[in-house]
Design an enzyme around this catalytic site. Structure first.
Site, mmCIF file in Angstrom:
data_model
loop_
_atom_site.group_PDB
_atom_site.id
_atom_site.type_symbol
_atom_site.label_atom_id
_atom_site.label_comp_id
_atom_site.label_asym_id
_atom_site.label_seq_id
_atom_site.Cartn_x
_atom_site.Cartn_y
_atom_site.Cartn_z
ATOM 1 C CG HIS A 1 86.422 28.707 54.009
ATOM 2 N ND1 HIS A 1 86.433 28.595 52.643
ATOM 3 C CD2 HIS A 1 87.233 29.769 54.316
ATOM 4 C CE1 HIS A 1 87.219 29.528 52.128
ATOM 5 N NE2 HIS A 1 87.712 30.259 53.122
ATOM 6 C CB SER B 1 57.978 13.605 61.615
ATOM 7 O OG SER B 1 57.983 12.298 61.073
ATOM 8 C CE LYS C 1 63.185 15.431 62.543
ATOM 9 N NZ LYS C 1 63.055 14.924 61.159
ATOM 10 C CG ASN D 1 60.810 18.158 60.365
ATOM 11 O OD1 ASN D 1 61.800 17.734 60.960
ATOM 12 N ND2 ASN D 1 59.809 17.382 59.981
ATOM 13 C CD GLU E 1 63.749 21.283 55.714
ATOM 14 O OE1 GLU E 1 64.537 20.624 56.380
ATOM 15 O OE2 GLU E 1 62.589 20.893 55.438
ATOM 16 C CE LYS F 1 51.591 38.363 27.962
ATOM 17 N NZ LYS F 1 52.470 37.779 26.939
#
Length: 475
Positions: free
Chosen positions: A155, A276, A282, A284, A289, A324
């Site tokens: 969880h 970025s 950044k 990433n 993703e 296809k």
């Protein structure tokens, strides 16, 4: 060029031709169509449906077309309806009207069903090869973290401490199942439709068993109507690919979480991350993703084909032209996706100190208290209640489980002696899990060794099957 028209008084409307035309996507089947044509020629010649001279002309022309298709010197034209008509045009350009002799005893219905199976067999084996490399990368990464303790999660909450290798290795088991599914799929799908004609076979003396063997198939589909209308093999392949996509997506989700500032466990190599355009700081996790994002595409392709198939009456229907693109899209996107995910996994480094420091948080060792009591003869329901009481006292005082006083332990349960503190010691708790499928380092080492043994068998299978079908394609 179309392969029909004798009974029609006029040509097809341009709008209908544009709707009917499939050459822009089924050209992918060209080499498989040429290979199945060579197998068909052999049957036609052996059964004296065409002369040896005609067979030789057809065979030489097809082999030349194989080279030209491969190097791009022969390509479809705007007037070609599909891959079959384009290649027959190529045959006739080389040897004249005798090129049309190849159509004896054959329909586009059994032709495309054969080509499509050959395409999928070839590419499912290729996918299995990539999955083996991916599984190997996961196993090798896990082997680096066998002795490192981290929180296990349910969880998305801290559950129990584990060897971090167990967390990584779960993905190897998932991909091992995917390879197993491909192997099972090939067993069911390795049967030839060639010789079924449009739906009823042919009155010409064909021997479909011979062409099936020549193409590498295990045998012939026994019902000619089923042979031209069945697309179970494509739907099942899409299910396998969707499942692979889901397994890749789960990796993507975890790598996104583990590399976040909040976790700070995973450091993705620069080669498998992006920056970025506005925020210079950044880094990433784009590979992760995209792995997560493409799963929807694979699921959608499976759903799309199943929707096409759900209302198919009797034998072949033109609806099957729609089968296809779903398959091509899933195959090509998986071939594109698996290598960078493999590279991302192989090059990721995890922060051992952070993982270990997080392992006891959230009272993840509370179950050890319950198990301690069970070993003293206390029913687990009572032991569970006592362990919960210990957690409650710790929350009130803001302390860890091992910091409870002797009196507090006795308050929770009269059999909670000070010896329980050893049970809530991190290394002892993890190492004490000795069942064969548990998360202790000793058992994880055995599990990883077993995975390696299984992987070797899958590699041998993949290599043998690739050699078998590549050999057939090379003829």
């Amino acid at each position: 060029m179309t392969l029909w028209g004798g009974r029609f008084n006029s040509g097809i409307d341009d709008a209908v031709f544009n709707l009917s035309r499939s050459i822009h996507f089924d050209w992918r089947l060209a080499q498989y169509d040429l290979r199945s044509s060579l197998a068909h020629i052999e049957v036609l010649e052996q059964n004296q449906i065409i002369s040896s001279d005609v067979a030789l002309q057809l065979r030489n022309a097809i082999k030349q077309l194989q080279k030209e298709v491969k190097d791009g010197s022969f390509l479809p034209l705007p007037q070609d309806e599909d891959v079959h008509s384009a290649l027959e045009r190529g045959l006739k350009e080389k040897i004249g009207d005798v090129g049309g002799a190849i159509r004896a005893g054959r329909s586009r219905n059994d032709q495309v069903a054969t080509d499509f199976r050959l395409y999928l067999i070839d590419h499912m084996i290729e996918l299995s090869t990539l999955l083996i490399k991916l599984e190997k990368a996961i196993i090798e990464l896990a082997q680096n973290y066998v002795e490192d303790i981290a929180p296990g999660f349910t969880h998305l909450q801290h559950a129990q401490p584990i060897s971090f290798a167990q967390e990584i290795a779960k993905h190897a088991h998932a991909f091992a199942r995917d390879i197993s599914r491909i192997r099972d799929w090939l067993t069911r799908s390795s049967f030839s439709p060639l010789g079924s004609g449009a739906l009823a076979g042919s009155s010409l003396p064909l021997t479909p068993e011979h062409s099936a063997k020549n193409l590498g198939f295990t045998g012939v589909i026994p019902n000619s109507i089923d042979a031209v209308s069945d697309r179970d093999f494509a739907a099942e392949a899409l299910f396998i690919m969707a499942t692979i996509g889901i397994h890749l997506s789960r990796i993507g989700e975890e790598w996104c979480l583990l590399s976040s500032t909040e976790f700070g466990w995973a450091e993705i190599d620069d080669a498998f991350a992006t920056g970025s355009s506005i925020m210079p700081q950044k880094k990433n996790p784009d590979v992760a993703e995209l792995a997560r994002g493409k799963a929807g595409r694979f699921i959608g392709n499976l759903t799309g084909l199943l929707t096409v198939l759900k209302g198919m009456p009797f034998a072949y229907n033109r609806d099957l032209q729609e089968d296809k693109e779903f398959v091509f899209d899933s195959v090509e996107n998986l071939l594109l996706l698996i290598p960078p995910v493999t590279g991302m996994i192989a090059s990721t480094e995890f922060n051992r100190a952070k993982m270990r420091a997080a392992a006891p948080l959230g009272f993840s060792l509370a179950t050890e208290i319950a198990d301690f009591l069970v070993k003293q003869g206390v029913p687990f329901s009572q032991a569970h209640e006592a362990a919960g009481s210990c957690v409650k006292m710790c929350e009130v005082r803001g302390i860890a489980l091992h910091e409870l006083s002797d009196q507090e332990l006795l308050t929770a349960h009269p059999k909670l002696s000070p010896a329980v503190r050893q049970a809530v010691e991190l290394d002892g708790a993890v190492n004490g899990r000795t069942a064969s499928n548990s998360a202790s380092p000793s058992q994880v080492k055995i599990q990883l060794s077993n995975l390696e043994d299984s992987l070797k068998k899958d590699l041998a299978w993949s290599s043998n099957e690739r050699q078998r079908f590549s050999g057939m394609m090379a003829q």
